[in-house]
Design an enzyme around this catalytic site. Structure first.
Site, PDB file in Angstrom:
ATOM      1  N   ASP A  13       0.831  -1.220   0.000  1.00  0.00           N
ATOM      2  CA  ASP A  13       0.000   0.000   0.000  1.00  0.00           C
ATOM      3  C   ASP A  13       0.863   1.268   0.000  1.00  0.00           C
ATOM      4  O   ASP A  13       1.678   1.471   0.895  1.00  0.00           O
ATOM      5  CB  ASP A  13      -0.879  -0.061   1.265  1.00  0.00           C
ATOM      6  N   HIS A  50      -4.098   4.595   6.480  1.00  0.00           N
ATOM      7  CA  HIS A  50      -2.967   4.035   5.730  1.00  0.00           C
ATOM      8  C   HIS A  50      -1.642   4.306   6.437  1.00  0.00           C
ATOM      9  O   HIS A  50      -1.466   5.335   7.077  1.00  0.00           O
ATOM     10  CB  HIS A  50      -2.932   4.621   4.322  1.00  0.00           C
TER      11      HIS A  50
END
Lengths: 558, 558
Positions: B202, B374
């Site tokens: 990610d 995130h």
């Protein structure tokens, strides 16, 4: 806050009327009209840039309606500084009456005149400087230095027997400005001692806590980034930000690099700024961009427009390899600018494009390469405490900014009923230290669209939004005028629409049948027949394709 | 970075092929296909939301073209978590073949199944949990707990004789997560010891320095804001953010308030989350919103959708007084959410609207009411150092994010040639610890538009942009098929256009003259006549009105 329009009373003698036409509830098209004893004074006359729900619009002007019939009463237009949102609508006002005098500082008027020249207007202008007093009709004006993201900005105090107004224009209070020209708090203090009845104050950063950092903190960052760059450096910023460009020139010179200006407005504005002495170009630093390409890569800095991702500006074109200068590995691009809300996607597209080409992109998200031009909350508190104004009208901002600014005023002890939350068209009368809302005019958006001004309506924009989202279907049928029978068609064309034209074959018999039915029952009127066509295909397209395109039925009698 | 398409070679036996179909160069429509010995495994199948240059589009899907002819080879679709950009395209894939098994955690599958139900699809599904191993065809899968802004997210390791891949899905490394479910760094360490040949990681926050703050730091802020609010509290957040809603429920309960859920997706998702035990509703806290209106104002919290300013969501409708609950003075609105780029203007409009109504608006700009889901740069460095992967493929991000992530990998000692900057369609073959780009497929955007999937083209979108910016002019002329003489018209209609139809009177004779000229020289073809009409009016409108609308000439033979 007034929202329902109501008429103000006739203006009493000895009373000053204040009428903001733009800039309240929006960042842009700043303009305020002052009226005293039958004469009008205008402060600022700017444009607003359209948002995404105003597609195709070039510019938005303040609504001049309240002054259109009184142009002969205008004694002058004071321009506080040279940004588009303060001067951009001047050509449109002067087109109504060319000899209205415009008043402002040297740089402000030079930028305004350059703009007016494009519209082939030569204005009557009066150049003023900080400390200067001028009387325009019944208005005694004093100009006061303020510090902003363009040099030579002025606040203006407006004295009439009804009271004293201080309008800041856009400002901040950089305490170590590059040009040494401070926001003149001594003048603010003196005015405060004398008594300010209405303080009209920039709200842009009222919801930002603390203090705006110094412009000069950017210099060392530019110096370091440029010093470390192995190849070409491209800096993008606002084309009127003389001090930012100054810092780029200085950093380039310090590292033996030359600077080429790119973009029409950058070249024009910096030429004006240099000619008037606002930009100090180190000896031999500037170079024409055509010659710059012969220099070694580590000897050049390009100073360009396009920091907001504008698709036609230099930086976007570079990112799309649609410019003579093609960034590549080892090049550094610096976006020394703010990110105006609404431009994020465009700016990120440019950053991604440049990164993909191999360039190293420096922006305010990863380095200190921008500071704002507006006073933050901490600075505004200083102003309120130095001035102690009787009444406050926050200007220049979206509603949340005006609200935050009013709150700051109240924190310093100003009564809530003396902090006026106005909107465009709010009529405020001032007398004996008392400012009150006496009316609310119903003002509109005036769109500049191609060669037209004020002709495009909100209904047209709604049509554009529908067309832009859904496309259209046109259905043409030629009918016999006497019998109502279909001679030709229905012919169907669609644009901006998912399906190819073949999909419409199945609805054609339905339209023909509906028209035959209508003809049988004696309908001849082409408008009525159009409605039948519209309903028939509209219902079909909504149900079978789940879309709501614009439907344009065209029934032609032959 | 590959940009010119080139064909990959046939896949060698014993080699694993990795093909990202979406999510590289964009935040959305994540999807990767793995191929080994003739079988395909899909990880994630999400949608991308359109930007402003894609008007009218509902959703954008990954381009399924490379797998369309091989649906029978797909052994399963692993879904890492329940966000739209990871599960939203599943219905469109299953419409091609309903019995492809979908694999994911309990919450992920429940959310996916709710979505599939709307499309009337009942999937074959396999629920998995962290620590679990499954074999699908030749792929040995191990599921690993990761922490994200939705519960029950999983990373997946994919083992084949060609090597081991670890795909993180979306994740961060909150070290004190609300549910105690940490990103399993022990499992990462064990995999690292065994050897990870390709790490797909990610990139969303790779360009954000430092560490994402803890979700639990928001709780005390919510508690304080809710505790101090004199009247109603309205909280808006993402409808899948179970932990954020949990903290709102807890804060409400602590202050004796009840909570009403507003918005279809909020109600649906929280019902699922509560049923499955991911949301712990304090006794008696939830109340139906219809009953909530009978409570005193200081006893209620509304938990709603619309934190991104979506025009049809609850919060926007409240701001426009188009909802049963009308915010007013004394009410507090909390936007406990991020601000996704592109949504700024819409969100600020909502904030201004609510402020205008008198509500106090708390958002991440003025209080700590949001943290990202995130991993930031600091967290990613931990991952690289724990895993020491042989090769890295940054996924899930715009190009600048992928680039920043690759740079982090290199900072920990991974060679640049082992950090692959791919894009959608990049074909990567993995064997013997070596990952290399062997092809680049040319993939497109697949638009969902009304009831159509993949029918709208970029040319249609260009038409929409022109229509949206400039409107259109249609010109209808009926000509005699044999003589070419004009029988009726030209009739001109314009929409989304500044001028009223009267402005076109002056061009009608020009069109008639051009057509007469053509008829005289024997032109009969209606297409050729259309082109003459188009040129005549196009030139006129460009010159006299400075606009470039779409021109739709309709020459009908009768």
């Amino acid at each position: 806050m007034p929202t329902t329009p109501f008429d103000p009373p006739a203006l009493e003698p000895g009373t000053l009327r204040v009428l903001p036409l733009g800039g309240l509830g929006e960042v842009g098209r700043n303009m305020t009209v002052f009226e005293y004893e039958g004469k009008l004074l205008v402060v600022d006359c700017g444009v607003l840039f359209p948002e995404e729900h105003q597609p195709g619009v070039d510019l938005i002007l303040p609504d001049f309606e309240p002054i259109k019939g009184r142009l002969d009463d205008i004694v002058g237009v004071v321009l506080t500084h040279g940004h588009e949102d303060h001067i951009g609508a001047v050509p449109y006002l002067l087109k109504l009456k060319q000899d209205i005098p415009i008043v402002g500082s040297g740089l402000t008027l030079a930028l305004t005149e350059a703009k007016l020249k494009e519209h082939r207007i030569r204005p009557f202008s009066l150049t003023v400087a900080e400390g200067q007093h001028e009387r325009l009709g019944p208005f005694d004006l004093e100009f006061i230095a303020v510090n902003h993201s363009i040099p030579d900005a002025l606040a203006v105090s407006i004295r009439t027997p009804a009271g004293t107004v201080l309008a800041t224009g856009d400002f901040k209070m950089d305490q170590l400005p590059l040009d040494g020209r401070l926001t003149d708090l001594r003048a603010f203090a003196r005015l405060g001692e004398e008594g300010v009845d209405l303080f009209m104050v920039d709200s842009t950063n009222a919801d930002v806590p603390g203090f705006t950092p110094l412009e000069r903190e950017i210099g060392p960052v530019l110096d370091q980034v440029i010093g470390k760059s192995p190849r070409r450096v491209i800096v993008a910023s606002f084309s009127s930000h003389v001090h930012r460009v100054q810092q780029v020139l200085d950093a380039a010179a310090a590292h033996g690099r030359r600077v080429a200006l790119l973009g029409r407005s950058m070249v024009r504005n910096m030429t004006i700024a240099e000619d008037l002495g606002y930009l100090n170009v180190p000896d031999g630093v500037l170079i024409d961009y055509r010659k710059a390409r012969d220099l070694p890569d580590d000897k050049i800095v390009y100073m360009s427009t396009g920091s907001q991702g504008e698709p036609m500006a230099v930086l976007s074109r570079m990112a799309n390899l649609d410019h003579a200068i093609e960034p590549g590995p080892g090049d550094t691009v610096i976006l020394a600018s703010s990110l105006i809300p609404g431009n994020e996607n465009a700016v990120y597209r440019v950053i991604d494009g440049l990164t993909k080409l191999g360039a190293h992109v420096v922006h305010k998200g990863n380095a200190k390469v921008h500071v704002s031009g507006h006073a933050a909350a901490g600075e505004l508190l200083y102003c309120y405490n130095i001035l102690k104004p009787k009444n406050v009208l926050p200007i220049h901002g979206e509603y949340r900014h005006l609200m935050a600014n009013a709150k700051l005023a109240q924190d310093t002890g100003i009564a809530p009923e003396r902090t006026i939350l106005g909107e465009n068209g709010t009529v405020i009368d001032l007398k004996d230290g008392d400012a009150r809302v006496v009316g609310q005019l119903d003002l509109g958006f005036v769109y500049v669209d191609g060669s037209t001004v004020g002709e495009i309506t909100d209904a047209d924009l709604k049509d554009r939004r529908i067309l832009g989202e859904e496309g259209f279907i046109s259905v043409i049928v030629v009918v016999d005028a006497s019998t109502g029978k279909v001679i030709s068609g229905p012919e169907i064309h669609a644009r901006g629409f998912a399906e190819d034209d073949a999909v419409f074959e199945s609805v054609k018999p339905k339209i023909a049948a509906a028209l035959a039915e209508a003809a049988k029952s004696g309908v001849r009127d082409s408008h009525a027949l159009s409605q039948i066509v519209r309903r028939t295909i509209g219902r079909w397209v909504n149900q079978s394709l789940r879309r709501r395109p614009m439907i344009v039925p065209l029934v032609i009698e032959a």
